[in-house]
Design an enzyme around this catalytic site. Structure first.
Site, PDB file in Angstrom:
ATOM      1  N   CYS A 184      -0.597   4.298   2.318  1.00 30.14           N
ATOM      2  CA  CYS A 184      -0.599   4.245   3.786  1.00 30.14           C
ATOM      3  C   CYS A 184      -0.142   2.857   4.206  1.00 30.14           C
ATOM      4  CB  CYS A 184      -1.960   4.621   4.362  1.00 30.14           C
ATOM      5  SG  CYS A 184      -3.369   3.805   3.593  1.00 30.14           S
ATOM      6  N   SER A 185      -1.024   2.054   4.772  1.00 28.88           N
ATOM      7  CA  SER A 185      -0.599   0.719   5.197  1.00 28.88           C
ATOM      8  C   SER A 185      -1.749  -0.272   5.100  1.00 28.88           C
ATOM      9  CB  SER A 185      -0.042   0.764   6.616  1.00 28.88           C
ATOM     10  OG  SER A 185      -1.020   1.285   7.495  1.00 28.88           O
ATOM     11  N   CYS A 186      -2.610  -0.153   4.094  1.00 28.00           N
ATOM     12  CA  CYS A 186      -3.718  -1.089   3.902  1.00 28.00           C
ATOM     13  C   CYS A 186      -3.164  -2.512   3.836  1.00 28.00           C
ATOM     14  CB  CYS A 186      -4.469  -0.779   2.613  1.00 28.00           C
ATOM     15  SG  CYS A 186      -5.239   0.843   2.623  1.00 28.00           S
ATOM     16  N   CYS A 234       0.890  -1.165   0.000  1.00 30.58           N
ATOM     17  CA  CYS A 234       0.000   0.000   0.000  1.00 30.58           C
ATOM     18  C   CYS A 234       0.919   1.204   0.000  1.00 30.58           C
ATOM     19  CB  CYS A 234      -0.903   0.009   1.224  1.00 30.58           C
ATOM     20  SG  CYS A 234      -1.823   1.559   1.391  1.00 30.58           S
TER      21      CYS A 234
END
Lengths: 110, 223
Positions: B130-132, B127
């Site tokens: 962000c940090s999906c 991702c």
């Protein structure tokens, strides 16, 4: 009150160009594909617009999210890998314009 | 039902990792040095939510415990079943949520999509925004997954990043990076390793690591 989703403008196999827009806001289109040409690889479904929902809006109308496939060698001038390596990004309808297969074949780096 | 059914050893430290008080929660935050702005914000918000009665400390702890229970083992079970049962694999690709419920794995939340690596294509996901992460089946993401280094480099030079994870792919294999930018969360079904023909589903699941489901490595080789 419901709002109909926007019409789906692209189908699997269609060449598309990501809009080269650089503006402030909650944008989920990564910068590195803006302005680049790819091919629609699949559809995910109709989803709200995060750009307006992030700012207190209702995100309506919903619009299609597509899997768009890019050639890595089109994205990075000194890509270390195979010409057939690919990258997939999920992109909302309003970020895409129609492109031609000639543009896809020519790549983005000319 | 007591949770102390594992004999007389009363091993509290692994049963109750997160069943501690508020002071411990704060200590956890301060562990790595002075808190940064977001940590201060989180503490302030949490205390306000407690003070106003919106949530209770017990509810917060229960949620942490629930999330700690979502481990990569769930993902490994799904991969092992997909390896031994082609029909299940197809169902997992067609409708991840329904297929996962067959193994009593609840994947409510963002839609999960399975991508299969094989002799021709090796998948890896990231991702970049962000940090999906497919938390429902892998739990909390590792620190490196959230780092700017991984997020920026794996899209530019996936083969180089994979090499750093010890993964060397033959030239015959294409690399396909998927960036989790929108509504879907991706899940890689790694290629089934050679020499695993006679193995049971349970044995196969032990070969499936978190990193192989992210796609930075292949599944472990048997033995």
């Amino acid at each position: 009150m419901s709002t109909d989703p926007l019409p789906q403008r692209f189908r699997v196999g269609d060449p598309v160009r990501v809009k080269p827009e650089f503006r402030p806001g909650h944008l989920r289109t990564p910068w590195y594909i803006r302005g680049k040409v790819g091919v629609v690889d699949g559809t995910i479904g109709n989803y709200w617009n995060p750009e307006t929902s992030a700012e207190g809006g209702d995100g309506k109308p919903d619009r299609m999210v597509y899997h768009v496939c890019f050639k890595q060698t089109d994205l990075w001038p000194d890509y270390h890998g195979k010409n057939s390596d690919e990258l997939i990004v999920d992109i909302q309808d309003h970020w895409l314009d129609a492109a031609s297969m000639e543009e896809v074949k020519a790549g983005n780096l000319s | 039902m007591s949770s102390h059914e594992h004999g007389s050893e009363h091993s509290h430290d692994h049963d109750h990792d997160h069943a501690h008080g508020d002071d411990d929660l704060l200590a956890e935050v301060f562990e790595g040095g002075p808190p940064d702005d977001y940590e201060v914000l989180e503490i302030a918000l949490r205390e306000l939510l407690f003070d106003k009665g919106v949530i209770t400390p017990a509810e917060l702890k229960a949620k942490i415990t629930e999330w700690d229970g979502k481990s990569p083992e769930n993902g490994a079970r799904l991969v092992a079943r997909a390896w031994v049962d082609p029909d299940f694999k197809q169902r997992l690709k067609d409708d991840f949520y329904s297929a996962a419920t067959e193994l009593d794995i609840d994947t409510a939340g963002p839609k999960l999509v399975a991508l299969e690596s094989d002799d021709d294509v090796h998948h890896v996901f990231v991702c970049t925004l962000c940090s999906c992460y497919p938390r429902a089946v892998l739990g909390i993401p590792p620190e490196w997954y959230k780092s700017k280094e991984y997020r920026s480099r794996v899209v530019v030079d996936p083969r180089g990043v994979l090499e750093e994870f010890g993964t060397t792919l033959p030239d015959s294999v294409d690399v396909r990076v998927t960036d989790n930018t929108a509504e879907n969360r991706y899940f890689i079904i790694p290629k089934r390793p050679e020499g695993t023909d006679g193995m049971s589903e349970e044995e196969l699941a032990k070969l499936v690591t978190r990193d192989s489901i992210i796609g930075v490595t292949e599944a472990l080789k048997p033995g």
